[in-house]
Enzyme design. Structure first.
Site, mmCIF file in Angstrom:
data_model
loop_
_atom_site.group_PDB
_atom_site.id
_atom_site.type_symbol
_atom_site.label_atom_id
_atom_site.label_comp_id
_atom_site.label_asym_id
_atom_site.label_seq_id
_atom_site.Cartn_x
_atom_site.Cartn_y
_atom_site.Cartn_z
ATOM 1 N N ASP A 173 0.852 -1.187 0.000
ATOM 2 C CA ASP A 173 0.000 0.000 0.000
ATOM 3 C C ASP A 173 0.888 1.237 0.000
ATOM 4 O OD1 ASP A 173 -2.732 1.173 0.200
ATOM 5 O OD2 ASP A 173 -1.904 2.032 2.036
ATOM 6 N N GLU B 102 0.823 5.745 0.461
ATOM 7 C CA GLU B 102 0.144 7.015 0.696
ATOM 8 C C GLU B 102 0.823 8.050 -0.188
ATOM 9 O OE1 GLU B 102 -2.578 7.287 2.339
ATOM 10 O OE2 GLU B 102 -2.527 5.281 3.209
ATOM 11 N N ASP C 53 -6.717 17.898 1.076
ATOM 12 C CA ASP C 53 -7.617 16.743 1.221
ATOM 13 C C ASP C 53 -6.843 15.468 1.508
ATOM 14 O OD1 ASP C 53 -9.818 18.326 0.794
ATOM 15 O OD2 ASP C 53 -10.010 17.839 -1.340
ATOM 16 N N HIS D 220 -4.346 10.947 5.370
ATOM 17 C CA HIS D 220 -3.214 10.222 5.957
ATOM 18 C C HIS D 220 -2.596 10.900 7.175
ATOM 19 C CE1 HIS D 220 -0.630 13.101 3.867
ATOM 20 N NE2 HIS D 220 -1.074 12.691 2.680
ATOM 21 N N HIS E 197 -5.462 6.798 7.433
ATOM 22 C CA HIS E 197 -4.815 5.855 6.523
ATOM 23 C C HIS E 197 -3.317 5.842 6.794
ATOM 24 C CE1 HIS E 197 -8.078 5.558 3.197
ATOM 25 N NE2 HIS E 197 -8.625 5.846 4.370
#
Length: 235
Positions: A7, A9, A52, A57, A152
């Site tokens: 994953d 960010e 945003d 995160h 996140h």
């Protein structure tokens, strides 16, 4: 079989428009078991995150200023991913960012290094059509504890996705029997081909058949004679 759940960010939503990776989290599965051999980087994106994205995160621009740039971690990341099946939720998004970072370094796309990409979002949509299939929704549906996920984070999300993926792929065509640690090398598993086993067919007895007919009659009555089997019988 070696699998890596990955994953990222990012500073925003578009790699093509200049957004960059700020965090990479990888979780290793070996024969569908977590190994603990994970990989995690924070990356200096050399630009600020969109407002945003920052809300998603929570990784501040100030925090990332002293972190390594992608070029400094690229070799270690590629060596870790080499020849593995890489599992990503909404893979086109993360792959586009990885490929853009590699392109900036004059390196080949990620598919030239890894074995294959599996998109767990595509899998989830096939398994649960018409339902929400974000990571939080899948955790709730599959009984994966995501109570620690307030924001996140790449490594946390990769760990959660690993559990989700294992739960989504529990079905199998063969039975694996754990024989324990008989080899001194961590155990042995024997694979049994179930396709060779002939299962007996048990027919309903008279009492069961009558009960079945009574249930069908009740369903037909409740639908006012519109049940499909009655229509087929009439035809």
């Amino acid at each position: 079989m070696r699998q890596i759940v990955l994953d990222t960010e990012t500073t925003g939503l578009s790699a093509e428009n200049g957004d960059r990776i700020i965090e990479i989290g990888c979780v290793e599965l070996l024969n569908r078991k977590l190994t603990g051999n994970n990989l995690h980087f924070y990356v200096n994106p050399e630009r600020d995150s969109h407002e945003d994205a920052l809300k998603v995160h929570g990784i501040s621009n100030e925090f990332l200023k002293d972190k390594p740039k992608f070029g400094a971690i690229a070799d270690e990341l590629l060596a870790y991913l080499r020849d593995a099946e890489v599992i990503i939720h909404n893979a086109p998004f993360d792959i586009s960012f990885l490929n853009k970072e590699l392109q900036r370094l004059g390196r080949s796309p990620i598919h030239t290094v890894i074995g294959q990409v599996t998109d767990s979002l595509v899998m989830a949509k096939e398994m649960f059509p018409g339902k929400r299939n974000g990571l939080d929704a899948l955790c709730d549906r599959l009984g994966v504890d995501n109570s620690g996920r307030t924001l996140h984070g790449a490594l946390l999300d990769a760990e959660l996705l690993a559990d989700v993926y294992i739960n989504m792929t529990r079905g199998q065509d063969a039975l694996l029997i754990d024989l324990g640690d008989t080899s001194g090398e961590g155990g042995v598993a024997e694979q049994v081909d179930l396709s060779r086993i002939e299962l007996p067919v048990l027919l309903a007895n008279e009492q069961e058949a009558q009960a079945h007919d009574a249930l069908l009659a009740d369903l037909d009555k409740a639908s006012k004679g519109k049940t499909l089997w009655r229509a087929l019988q009439a035809a």
